[in-house]
Design a protein around this motif. Structure first.
Motif, PDB file in Angstrom:
ATOM      1  N   VAL A  71       0.829  -1.200   0.000  1.00  0.00           N
ATOM      2  CA  VAL A  71       0.000   0.000   0.000  1.00  0.00           C
ATOM      3  C   VAL A  71       0.871   1.260   0.000  1.00  0.00           C
ATOM      4  O   VAL A  71       0.536   2.268  -0.629  1.00  0.00           O
ATOM      5  CB  VAL A  71      -0.978  -0.013   1.201  1.00  0.00           C
ATOM      6  N   ILE A  72       2.010   1.221   0.668  1.00  0.00           N
ATOM      7  CA  ILE A  72       2.934   2.354   0.689  1.00  0.00           C
ATOM      8  C   ILE A  72       3.774   2.393  -0.585  1.00  0.00           C
ATOM      9  O   ILE A  72       4.059   3.459  -1.131  1.00  0.00           O
ATOM     10  CB  ILE A  72       3.840   2.298   1.929  1.00  0.00           C
ATOM     11  N   LYS A  74       4.927   5.394  -3.456  1.00  0.00           N
ATOM     12  CA  LYS A  74       6.278   5.647  -3.983  1.00  0.00           C
ATOM     13  C   LYS A  74       6.280   5.598  -5.513  1.00  0.00           C
ATOM     14  O   LYS A  74       6.863   6.474  -6.179  1.00  0.00           O
ATOM     15  CB  LYS A  74       7.253   4.620  -3.409  1.00  0.00           C
ATOM     16  N   GLU A  75       5.632   4.597  -6.075  1.00  0.00           N
ATOM     17  CA  GLU A  75       5.588   4.456  -7.527  1.00  0.00           C
ATOM     18  C   GLU A  75       4.882   5.645  -8.185  1.00  0.00           C
ATOM     19  O   GLU A  75       5.328   6.150  -9.227  1.00  0.00           O
ATOM     20  CB  GLU A  75       4.885   3.151  -7.902  1.00  0.00           C
ATOM     21  N   LEU A  76       3.803   6.102  -7.573  1.00  0.00           N
ATOM     22  CA  LEU A  76       3.081   7.254  -8.123  1.00  0.00           C
ATOM     23  C   LEU A  76       3.912   8.526  -8.035  1.00  0.00           C
ATOM     24  O   LEU A  76       3.896   9.353  -8.960  1.00  0.00           O
ATOM     25  CB  LEU A  76       1.759   7.455  -7.381  1.00  0.00           C
ATOM     26  N   GLY A 130      -6.002   9.492   2.948  1.00  0.00           N
ATOM     27  CA  GLY A 130      -5.140   9.412   4.121  1.00  0.00           C
ATOM     28  C   GLY A 130      -3.676   9.307   3.761  1.00  0.00           C
ATOM     29  O   GLY A 130      -2.822   9.993   4.340  1.00  0.00           O
ATOM     30  N   LEU A 131      -3.349   8.470   2.799  1.00  0.00           N
ATOM     31  CA  LEU A 131      -1.957   8.251   2.419  1.00  0.00           C
ATOM     32  C   LEU A 131      -1.302   9.495   1.838  1.00  0.00           C
ATOM     33  O   LEU A 131      -0.095   9.707   1.988  1.00  0.00           O
ATOM     34  CB  LEU A 131      -1.868   7.098   1.420  1.00  0.00           C
ATOM     35  N   LEU A 178      -0.147  -5.824   5.927  1.00  0.00           N
ATOM     36  CA  LEU A 178       0.939  -4.987   6.414  1.00  0.00           C
ATOM     37  C   LEU A 178       1.991  -5.855   7.096  1.00  0.00           C
ATOM     38  O   LEU A 178       1.682  -6.952   7.562  1.00  0.00           O
ATOM     39  CB  LEU A 178       0.409  -3.967   7.426  1.00  0.00           C
ATOM     40  N   GLN A 179       3.210  -5.330   7.164  1.00  0.00           N
ATOM     41  CA  GLN A 179       4.277  -6.029   7.885  1.00  0.00           C
ATOM     42  C   GLN A 179       5.079  -5.030   8.716  1.00  0.00           C
ATOM     43  O   GLN A 179       5.421  -3.946   8.237  1.00  0.00           O
ATOM     44  CB  GLN A 179       5.216  -6.738   6.915  1.00  0.00           C
ATOM     45  N   ALA A 180       5.374  -5.419   9.942  1.00  0.00           N
ATOM     46  CA  ALA A 180       6.186  -4.588  10.825  1.00  0.00           C
ATOM     47  C   ALA A 180       7.130  -5.465  11.640  1.00  0.00           C
ATOM     48  O   ALA A 180       6.934  -6.679  11.757  1.00  0.00           O
ATOM     49  CB  ALA A 180       5.297  -3.763  11.751  1.00  0.00           C
TER      50      ALA A 180
END
Length: 272
Positions: free
Chosen positions: A155-156, A160-162, A219-220, A262-264
């Motif tokens: 999702v993040i 970055k790509e955009l 939100g992003l 998600l991963q953290a």
């Protein structure tokens, strides 16, 4: 949030509200619930929460540990003020504007220190870890989480790509910072230099949620400092970028009731 630059960037008139409304459920709520459960396992009486943001972990701590004394802190006054409005039960919570690298507390005062997605913003992580070590009681626990690499948080990475597509010469890069602190070897070494031992890091997968792809995209792009960078470059492009990001999110996760993987990295360290 814990650097001067980041603090100022998060202090725009609309950013804290949109951060809470849209990014709260999308990125932070699942990990707040996980964090509070981990803190509960340490059976603390006095908890220091650093970088409390808009109070999502604070709320979960109050549910899990209703009798604990919580000192909830952030360096960003706009975030802290919003947290005070959102957190309904203030009985056991003390709110303070605090810099993690210079904690205004006595030695060996807290049983547990928790930081949700704030360590990545520390200008001097080792200094901040030393401060945490100083104010933590012997036998106490320091728990924080930090995002895994951006490539594992699609999702993040879409953002970055955009940014690279719309601003190829100099893409807004805010999200590079919070997604930069995931290597266990580095985290462990810096904690050891801060005085800690008995350090564990673990990968924790969770799902974030959004009522629809438009809310997630808003939100992003408007709930974080990347908003200011986009506005400075070309404010007229923002609606188009939001719409494009919404479409990409809808393609991956659906237009409504999104569930986003998600991963953290969750890190625990003891003070012996």
């Amino acid at each position: 949030m814990d650097t001067t630059t980041t603090t100022n960037s998060f202090s725009g008139s609309s950013i804290p509200f949109k951060y809470e409304k849209y990014l709260g459920p999308l990125l932070f709520e699942s990990y707040a619930m996980d964090m509070a459960k981990r803190v509960k396992e340490t059976s603390p009486s006095k908890i220091l929460e650093i970088a409390c943001g808009t109070g999502r972990v604070t709320n979960q701590l109050l549910k899990e540990l209703p009798n604990a004394q919580i000192t909830a802190t952030d360096i960003n006054s706009a975030m802290l003020n919003l947290a005070k409005d959102i957190v309904k039960d203030h009985k056991n919570v003390t709110w303070e504007i605090v810099d993690a690298m210079s904690l205004p507390f006595g030695d060996e005062y807290f049983d547990c220190i928790t930081v949700q997605f704030g360590v990545m913003f520390y200008q001097d992580k080792i200094k901040a870890h030393k401060e945490a070590f100083r104010v933590l009681k012997k036998g106490g626990t320091y728990i924080f989480n930090s995002w895994n690499k951006m490539e594992e948080n699609r999702v993040i990475h879409l953002v970055k790509e955009l940014m690279e597509e719309y601003f190829p010469a100099d893409p807004p890069s805010f999200y590079n910072l919070p997604f930069s602190y995931f290597e266990s070897v580095i985290i462990t070494a810096e904690l050891e230099e801060g005085g800690f031992d008995d350090i564990e890091t673990s990968l924790v997968k969770a799902n974030g949620y959004s009522k629809d792809s438009d809310s997630a995209a808003t939100g992003l792009l408007e709930g974080a400092p990347i908003y200011g960078s986009i506005i400075e470059k070309d404010k007229d492009l923002l609606p188009e970028i939001i719409n494009k990001l919404s479409g990409k999110l809808a393609d991956l996760y659906g237009k409504e009731n999104l569930s986003v993987p998600l991963q953290a990295i969750v890190t625990t360290a003891k003070k012996k």
